[in-house]
Design a protein around this motif. Structure first.
Motif, short mmCIF file in Angstrom:
data_model
loop_
_atom_site.label_atom_id
_atom_site.label_comp_id
_atom_site.label_asym_id
_atom_site.label_seq_id
_atom_site.Cartn_x
_atom_site.Cartn_y
_atom_site.Cartn_z
N CYS A 155 0.97 -1.23 0.00
CA CYS A 155 0.08 0.01 -0.07
C CYS A 155 0.92 1.30 0.21
CB CYS A 155 -0.96 -0.10 1.30
SG CYS A 155 -2.17 1.54 1.39
N ILE A 156 1.90 1.28 0.87
CA ILE A 156 2.78 2.52 0.94
C ILE A 156 3.55 2.46 -0.50
CG2 ILE A 156 4.84 3.28 2.18
CD1 ILE A 156 3.51 2.34 4.81
N ALA A 157 3.75 1.51 -0.94
CA ALA A 157 4.89 1.36 -2.19
C ALA A 157 3.84 2.06 -3.32
CB ALA A 157 5.27 -0.04 -2.61
N ARG A 158 2.56 1.71 -3.48
CA ARG A 158 1.72 2.06 -4.47
C ARG A 158 1.65 3.64 -4.20
NH1 ARG A 158 -1.03 -2.64 -3.39
NH2 ARG A 158 -2.57 -1.51 -2.16
N GLU B 277 3.24 1.43 11.62
CA GLU B 277 2.21 2.81 11.89
C GLU B 277 3.11 3.98 11.72
OE1 GLU B 277 -0.39 4.56 15.48
OE2 GLU B 277 0.38 2.54 15.51
N ALA B 278 4.44 4.01 12.28
CA ALA B 278 5.20 5.30 12.00
C ALA B 278 5.57 5.66 10.74
CB ALA B 278 6.52 5.23 13.03
N LEU B 279 5.75 4.77 10.01
CA LEU B 279 6.00 4.80 8.42
C LEU B 279 4.90 5.35 7.65
CD1 LEU B 279 7.74 4.53 6.20
CD2 LEU B 279 6.94 1.98 5.74
N SER B 280 3.78 4.81 8.09
CA SER B 280 2.53 5.36 7.33
C SER B 280 2.20 7.00 7.95
CB SER B 280 1.36 4.65 7.63
OG SER B 280 0.82 4.50 8.92
N LEU B 281 2.43 7.09 9.18
CA LEU B 281 2.17 8.58 9.64
C LEU B 281 3.27 9.63 8.89
CD1 LEU B 281 1.50 7.86 13.28
CD2 LEU B 281 -0.18 8.94 11.76
N THR B 282 4.53 9.03 8.84
CA THR B 282 5.48 9.93 8.22
C THR B 282 5.18 10.02 6.69
OG1 THR B 282 7.15 9.20 9.96
CG2 THR B 282 7.98 10.06 8.01
N PHE B 283 4.73 9.13 6.22
CA PHE B 283 4.56 9.32 4.61
C PHE B 283 3.43 10.20 4.53
CE2 PHE B 283 2.39 7.98 0.69
CZ PHE B 283 3.47 7.90 -0.04
N ASN B 284 2.35 10.27 5.28
CA ASN B 284 1.22 11.10 5.12
C ASN B 284 1.66 12.68 5.54
OD1 ASN B 284 -0.49 9.22 4.42
ND2 ASN B 284 -1.41 8.87 6.30
N ARG C 248 -2.54 9.84 -0.04
CA ARG C 248 -2.23 9.39 1.36
C ARG C 248 -2.38 7.90 1.63
NH1 ARG C 248 -3.53 14.49 1.62
NH2 ARG C 248 -2.34 15.89 3.04
N VAL C 249 -1.91 7.28 2.41
CA VAL C 249 -2.08 5.77 2.85
C VAL C 249 -2.92 5.98 4.09
CG1 VAL C 249 -0.08 4.84 1.67
CG2 VAL C 249 -0.18 5.70 4.13
N GLU C 250 -3.68 4.84 4.18
CA GLU C 250 -4.78 4.71 5.44
C GLU C 250 -3.39 4.39 6.59
OE1 GLU C 250 -7.54 1.21 7.48
OE2 GLU C 250 -7.25 1.57 5.35
#
Length: 192
Positions: A122-125, A148-155, A137-139
């Protein structure tokens, strides 16, 4: 030594007996699987199938019964069928527990691997979309770990990129694109 004595002894210690004098059987209890001692080795237990079960048979020579020119051998046999059945049942129970625990561990491992794989994909897409200029953004993954930290940082990164583009567009209305890029990169001097 007579059979009545052996039978009384057998009842007290739950064993079958055979007594041999110079290799000849002189007394035996009814349930002994090998009164002639063909399968027994002195000082070492062997297993023998009897009429009513499996027996552990051990042969020994009591020092007190030996005499000049006389060899007395006593063979004791204990029915171990019940013990064997209990051991087999315990082994089956242990294997069942081991199999269940292994199955649960495999299911948990596959579930966690799938969850991590799905989150990473999901993060790669989303990263591919950002690379193409679409800010997706990712969920947020509620895993309380690095994902969780990676998805927050990505957003947060996507929000920063959107803000940068909004500022660039805003500056673009009032100054040239080159000047806006220099200011956003921190190389512009806005002195008055």
């Amino acid at each position: 030594m007579d059979v009545a004595f052996l039978d009384g002894f057998r009842q007290r210690i739950f064993s079958e007996f055979a007594v041999r004098l110079d290799g000849r059987v002189i007394a035996v209890t009814g349930g002994h699987p090998d009164p002639a001692g063909t399968s027994a080795r002195e000082g070492r237990a062997t297993f023998r199938e009897g009429a009513v079960g499996t027996f552990a048979v051990n042969t020994f020579r009591p020092v007190a019964l030996q005499g000049p020119g006389r060899t007395v051998t006593v063979s004791a046999a204990v029915d171990v069928s019940g013990l064997r059945a209990k051991l087999f049942a315990g082994l089956l129970t242990s294997l069942l527990i081991l199999g269940t625990v292994s199955l649960v561990a495999i299911v948990l491992a596959v579930t966690m691997a799938r969850r991590i794989g799905d989150a990473t994909a999901c993060i790669a897409r989303a990263a591919g979309s950002v690379s193409a200029g679409k800010y997706e953004r990712v969920e947020v993954l509620r895993t309380r770990d690095e994902l969780e930290a990676l998805s927050l940082t990505f957003n947060e990164m996507v929000s920063g990129l959107e803000e940068r583009d909004r500022i660039r567009d805003t500056f673009g209305h009032y100054v040239s694109r080159q000047i806006a890029d220099r200011i956003l990169a921190g190389r512009g001097n806005l002195g008055g």
